[in-house]
Scaffold this motif. Structure first.
Motif, PDB file in Angstrom:
ATOM      1  N   ILE A 198      15.117  -6.591 -33.853  1.00 30.77           N
ATOM      2  CA  ILE A 198      14.848  -8.032 -33.846  1.00 30.77           C
ATOM      3  C   ILE A 198      14.141  -8.429 -35.137  1.00 30.77           C
ATOM      4  N   VAL A 199      13.153  -7.640 -35.551  1.00 27.93           N
ATOM      5  CA  VAL A 199      12.482  -7.892 -36.825  1.00 27.93           C
ATOM      6  C   VAL A 199      13.493  -7.838 -37.971  1.00 27.93           C
ATOM      7  N   MET A 200      14.392  -6.864 -37.917  1.00 22.70           N
ATOM      8  CA  MET A 200      15.420  -6.735 -38.947  1.00 22.70           C
ATOM      9  C   MET A 200      16.296  -7.970 -39.008  1.00 22.70           C
ATOM     10  N   ARG A 201      16.801  -8.398 -37.860  1.00 24.67           N
ATOM     11  CA  ARG A 201      17.717  -9.541 -37.847  1.00 24.67           C
ATOM     12  C   ARG A 201      17.026 -10.814 -38.367  1.00 24.67           C
ATOM     13  N   ARG A 202      15.781 -11.018 -37.985  1.00 22.77           N
ATOM     14  CA  ARG A 202      15.075 -12.208 -38.459  1.00 22.77           C
ATOM     15  C   ARG A 202      14.949 -12.204 -39.981  1.00 22.77           C
ATOM     16  N   ARG A 203      14.557 -11.054 -40.538  1.00 26.23           N
ATOM     17  CA  ARG A 203      14.350 -10.996 -41.976  1.00 26.23           C
ATOM     18  C   ARG A 203      15.665 -11.075 -42.736  1.00 26.23           C
ATOM     19  N   LEU A 204      16.702 -10.405 -42.249  1.00 29.49           N
ATOM     20  CA  LEU A 204      17.990 -10.477 -42.933  1.00 29.49           C
ATOM     21  C   LEU A 204      18.530 -11.901 -42.915  1.00 29.49           C
ATOM     22  N   THR A 205      18.319 -12.605 -41.815  1.00 27.19           N
ATOM     23  CA  THR A 205      18.740 -14.004 -41.744  1.00 27.19           C
ATOM     24  C   THR A 205      17.990 -14.842 -42.775  1.00 27.19           C
ATOM     25  N   GLU A 206      16.690 -14.590 -42.929  1.00 24.51           N
ATOM     26  CA  GLU A 206      15.898 -15.301 -43.940  1.00 24.51           C
ATOM     27  C   GLU A 206      16.406 -15.019 -45.354  1.00 24.51           C
ATOM     28  N   LEU A 207      16.877 -13.785 -45.587  1.00 21.79           N
ATOM     29  CA  LEU A 207      17.371 -13.409 -46.908  1.00 21.79           C
ATOM     30  C   LEU A 207      18.786 -13.898 -47.173  1.00 21.79           C
ATOM     31  N   GLY A 208      19.415 -14.523 -46.177  1.00 29.63           N
ATOM     32  CA  GLY A 208      20.782 -14.992 -46.335  1.00 29.63           C
ATOM     33  C   GLY A 208      21.813 -13.889 -46.291  1.00 29.63           C
ATOM     34  N   VAL A 209      21.458 -12.756 -45.678  1.00 27.75           N
ATOM     35  CA  VAL A 209      22.382 -11.624 -45.555  1.00 27.75           C
ATOM     36  C   VAL A 209      23.367 -11.912 -44.425  1.00 27.75           C
ATOM     37  N   PRO A 210      24.659 -11.709 -44.649  1.00 30.08           N
ATOM     38  CA  PRO A 210      25.635 -11.963 -43.582  1.00 30.08           C
ATOM     39  C   PRO A 210      25.477 -10.986 -42.423  1.00 30.08           C
ATOM     40  N   CYS A 211      25.277 -11.518 -41.226  1.00 30.64           N
ATOM     41  CA  CYS A 211      25.071 -10.717 -40.015  1.00 30.64           C
ATOM     42  C   CYS A 211      25.929 -11.288 -38.887  1.00 30.64           C
ATOM     43  N   PRO A 212      26.183 -10.515 -37.835  1.00 29.35           N
ATOM     44  CA  PRO A 212      26.780 -11.093 -36.627  1.00 29.35           C
ATOM     45  C   PRO A 212      25.841 -12.144 -36.038  1.00 29.35           C
ATOM     46  N   ARG A 213      26.405 -13.092 -35.292  1.00 30.97           N
ATOM     47  CA  ARG A 213      25.551 -14.029 -34.557  1.00 30.97           C
ATOM     48  C   ARG A 213      24.700 -13.239 -33.565  1.00 30.97           C
ATOM     49  N   TRP A 214      23.431 -13.630 -33.436  1.00 29.50           N
ATOM     50  CA  TRP A 214      22.519 -12.845 -32.614  1.00 29.50           C
ATOM     51  C   TRP A 214      21.462 -13.737 -31.994  1.00 29.50           C
ATOM     52  N   ALA A 215      20.775 -13.187 -30.998  1.00 29.71           N
ATOM     53  CA  ALA A 215      19.641 -13.878 -30.372  1.00 29.71           C
ATOM     54  C   ALA A 215      18.749 -12.833 -29.733  1.00 29.71           C
ATOM     55  N   ALA A 216      17.433 -13.087 -29.768  1.00 33.18           N
ATOM     56  CA  ALA A 216      16.480 -12.251 -29.044  1.00 33.18           C
ATOM     57  C   ALA A 216      16.387 -12.764 -27.616  1.00 33.18           C
ATOM     58  N   LEU A 217      16.484 -11.865 -26.648  1.00 31.76           N
ATOM     59  CA  LEU A 217      16.392 -12.271 -25.256  1.00 31.76           C
ATOM     60  C   LEU A 217      14.926 -12.402 -24.846  1.00 31.76           C
ATOM     61  N   ALA A 218      14.656 -13.350 -23.971  1.00 38.33           N
ATOM     62  CA  ALA A 218      13.305 -13.518 -23.438  1.00 38.33           C
ATOM     63  C   ALA A 218      12.918 -12.273 -22.644  1.00 38.33           C
ATOM     64  N   THR A 219      11.620 -12.034 -22.508  1.00 37.01           N
ATOM     65  CA  THR A 219      11.180 -10.857 -21.760  1.00 37.01           C
ATOM     66  C   THR A 219      11.121 -11.119 -20.266  1.00 37.01           C
ATOM     67  N   ALA A 220      10.891 -12.365 -19.832  1.00 39.09           N
ATOM     68  CA  ALA A 220      10.900 -12.680 -18.400  1.00 39.09           C
ATOM     69  C   ALA A 220      12.318 -12.499 -17.870  1.00 39.09           C
ATOM     70  N   PRO A 221      12.516 -11.759 -16.775  1.00 39.16           N
ATOM     71  CA  PRO A 221      13.873 -11.418 -16.324  1.00 39.16           C
ATOM     72  C   PRO A 221      14.789 -12.616 -16.114  1.00 39.16           C
ATOM     73  N   ASP A 222      14.337 -13.651 -15.419  1.00 37.53           N
ATOM     74  CA  ASP A 222      15.205 -14.803 -15.166  1.00 37.53           C
ATOM     75  C   ASP A 222      15.588 -15.498 -16.460  1.00 37.53           C
ATOM     76  N   ALA A 223      14.612 -15.625 -17.365  1.00 38.55           N
ATOM     77  CA  ALA A 223      14.897 -16.263 -18.649  1.00 38.55           C
ATOM     78  C   ALA A 223      15.845 -15.409 -19.482  1.00 38.55           C
ATOM     79  N   ALA A 224      15.695 -14.076 -19.415  1.00 35.07           N
ATOM     80  CA  ALA A 224      16.590 -13.188 -20.150  1.00 35.07           C
ATOM     81  C   ALA A 224      18.023 -13.319 -19.648  1.00 35.07           C
ATOM     82  N   ARG A 225      18.174 -13.369 -18.340  1.00 36.92           N
ATOM     83  CA  ARG A 225      19.527 -13.510 -17.773  1.00 36.92           C
ATOM     84  C   ARG A 225      20.139 -14.848 -18.182  1.00 36.92           C
ATOM     85  N   ALA A 226      19.325 -15.886 -18.169  1.00 39.95           N
ATOM     86  CA  ALA A 226      19.836 -17.214 -18.527  1.00 39.95           C
ATOM     87  C   ALA A 226      20.245 -17.266 -19.996  1.00 39.95           C
ATOM     88  N   SER A 227      19.394 -16.701 -20.882  1.00 40.10           N
ATOM     89  CA  SER A 227      19.721 -16.751 -22.305  1.00 40.10           C
ATOM     90  C   SER A 227      20.918 -15.867 -22.632  1.00 40.10           C
TER      91      SER A 227
END
Length: 417
Positions: free
Chosen positions: A109-138
């Protein structure tokens, strides 16, 4: 003058393969090994036993009683407590790569955030919430956005296909990673989700950087030719150097991405940037998949196929010595991994493999045999890619205990010799 001392955390095959380069350079290796019979311990004289999570063991590795303190600390894997590395750095021990860089190889997750800031081409991504219901929803929302199928990864601890699962709406979505979601809520690894890229193949760029040198004094950087990496069951099985069919412009774009990452993350040492090659509106494009801040499986071909191997280069870089030439020494080099074997001892196959393929460079890691385990690799170089690849794969097959494709090949080679 006393020889420079490099302390290495981790006693696997990567540390083992640093030893020949260290000997040639007159560098003293001190390796923290997990067991007295580990891969590196078999070839490195100064090999104290300990684990990477043991603060006392690492401090003793750097400054053992009655021995010369290490000039620098480096790693053959990323699973080292970052807080300890920060403390060591603050108290005068050079740590390379530094903890602020290494965290990007430790936490996806730290990697993806920083690479996105650097403008490095990455797959679309998202960090999931830690609360189970929120993680399932996201996760459900992300799946809907990317067409119903995605890849869920544990942010920490995954490697060689571990900690990675493909999930789809059709197969249950969040229920396919239900135990991971519950573990994340209970202080387990956080989760991220990425689009499942319809890639055509996987590429890798190996880049080395040292703290000084270079045209602006901000760090000398060298890259090797871009390679194609072929995976089987999530594990690298084969590497082709250079990547076939890659235009000069495409290779340069891939190298530019790798250099941008090395400089943007302030990496010292060897950095492996694993990429997907995918179709784009203006031709092939690359998307960064994973990072490794150390010598890497995709670079084993350099031992026999480049002027300077990744292992020698890593030692040069962490000591802040001028970097070596990365030019390939043959039109093609193919590395074939030996993943598991039916043989109790791989050395039993040496007479057959060396007779059949005298041009093959065999590198065995001294490991006990287990199904699918990386036990060694074979490098073959030459002018004809099809023939080079055939010979590398056939040699690796012998080491796995399989029969020669042609039972007469060894005899034919001996007669030609």
């Amino acid at each position: 003058m006393a020889a420079p001392v490099i302390a290495v955390v981790g006693g696997g095959q990567l540390a083992r393969m640093m030893a020949p380069a260290a000997g040639e350079l007159g560098v003293h290796l001190r390796v923290l090994v997990e067991a007295p019979d580990s891969s590196a311990a078999q070839v490195v004289v100064d090999a104290p036993v300990g684990v990477a999570s043991d603060e006392a063991a690492i401090r003793s590795l750097i400054a053992p009683a009655g021995a010369t303190p290490a000039d620098v600390l480096t790693f053959e894997h990323e699973h080292v407590p970052n807080a300890l590395l920060t403390d060591l750095l603050e108290h005068g021990t050079p740590v390379r790569p530094g903890p602020d860089a290494l965290v990007h190889a430790q936490d996806k997750i730290v990697m993806r955030r920083r690479l996105t800031e650097l403008g490095v081409p990455c797959p679309r991504w998202a960090a999931l919430a830690t609360a189970p219901d929120a993680a399932r929803a996201s996760l459900a929302e992300f799946l809907a956005d990317v067409g119903g199928e995605a890849v869920v990864k544990t942010a920490r601890g995954g490697y060689d296909g571990k900690g990675v699962r493909v999930v789809s709406v059709a197969e249950g979505g969040a229920e396919q990673v239900a135990e991971w979601i519950e573990a994340a809520a209970a202080d387990g690894p956080e989760l991220l989700v990425e689009e499942k890229v319809p890639f055509t193949r996987e590429l890798a760029v190996l880049v080395a950087r040292r703290p000084s040198g270079g045209p602006d004094g901000r760090g000398e950087v060298r890259t090797w030719p871009v390679v194609e990496s072929i995976q089987r069951d999530g594990v690298c099985a084969e590497v082709i150097a250079p990547a076939p069919g890659l235009t000069d412009a495409e290779a340069e774009r891939a190298r530019e991405v790798a250099v941008r990452i090395a400089e943007g993350l302030d990496v010292t040492g060897v950095l492996a940037v694993e990429m997907f090659e995918a179709a784009g509106p203006d031709g092939p494009r690359v998307l960064v998949n994973e990072l490794a801040m150390r010598p890497h499986n995709s670079g084993h071909w350099t031992i026999d196929g480049a002027v300077t191997s990744q292992f020698e280069q890593h030692l040069r870089a962490v000591l802040d010595l001028p970097l070596g030439d990365t030019t390939a020494t043959a039109p093609w080099t193919v590395m074939a991994n030996v993943l598991g074997s039916t043989l109790a001892e791989l050395t039993d196959a040496l007479p057959a493999v060396l007779a059949a393929f005298p041009d093959a460079k065999v590198n065995l890691y001294g490991k006990g045999v287990r199904p699918g385990r990386k036990l060694g690799h074979v490098n073959v170089s030459g002018d004809d890619l099809d023939e080079v690849r055939r010979r590398a794969l056939a040699a690796a097959a012998i080491l796995r205990g399989e029969r020669l494709a042609s039972t007469d090949e060894a005899t034919e080679n001996e007669e030609r010799a």
